[in-house]
Scaffold this motif. Sequence first.
Motif, short mmCIF file in Angstrom:
data_model
loop_
_atom_site.label_atom_id
_atom_site.label_comp_id
_atom_site.label_asym_id
_atom_site.label_seq_id
_atom_site.Cartn_x
_atom_site.Cartn_y
_atom_site.Cartn_z
N LEU A 92 -39.85 32.72 -14.84
CA LEU A 92 -40.76 31.58 -14.92
C LEU A 92 -40.85 30.84 -13.60
CD1 LEU A 92 -39.97 30.10 -18.45
CD2 LEU A 92 -41.96 31.42 -17.76
N TRP A 93 -39.75 30.78 -12.87
CA TRP A 93 -39.75 30.10 -11.58
C TRP A 93 -40.53 30.89 -10.54
CZ3 TRP A 93 -36.95 31.31 -6.95
CH2 TRP A 93 -37.00 30.30 -5.98
N VAL A 150 -40.02 25.15 -16.68
CA VAL A 150 -39.36 26.38 -16.23
C VAL A 150 -37.97 26.51 -16.84
CG1 VAL A 150 -38.46 27.57 -14.20
CG2 VAL A 150 -40.71 26.50 -14.11
#
Length: 186
Positions: A92-93, A150
């Motif tokens: 997600l990051w 995130v």
Amino acid sequence: MAASTTMGDYQTQSSWRPCLGSALRTALACTIVGCTTLYGPPQLRKYLTYPSFSYMTTILIVPDAKLGDVLRSCWHVMYATVQVMVPSVLTLWLVGPKNFDTLLATVAVAVSAFVVALPESTHLMSKRIAFGQFVNVYVGTVVHGAETGVVMHPLGVAASTALGALASVLALLFPYPRLAYYEVNN
């Protein structure tokens, strides 16, 4: 004339009693999850984003389990959560929640499932929990888009899973139909 009790009656009775006890414990664990997600403190409820996964966790852990089995399953839940949190937060990051689409989520779930399923030493319970957590994280990211945090989104999935494991332990410590202590000693 009184009905006589035969050996077959005792065998029938002894075969359905453990099933009834298991069903009652599963229902109690699901009740704990439901009460916590509906009536728990607001600070806790905001982290429990997937109560359905809490129910699934209890249903995977509780049936036909003794206290040692449930504690071992809680260890498998923790192991699966660690397996999921690190790669999902990293993914997600790197990609960014706003860039997640259906195709990317499908690829991320497939690759993550392959990585989790690859080691033979990982217990089947850990694999099941991890698969479900990956699906919840990545599909939830597609659904919620840019507003997905995130770290907070995977943390919500992990908190929901932990609630299911905790409810399973509490259900086995409840003294009805039999206290789990007696299951250990017998």
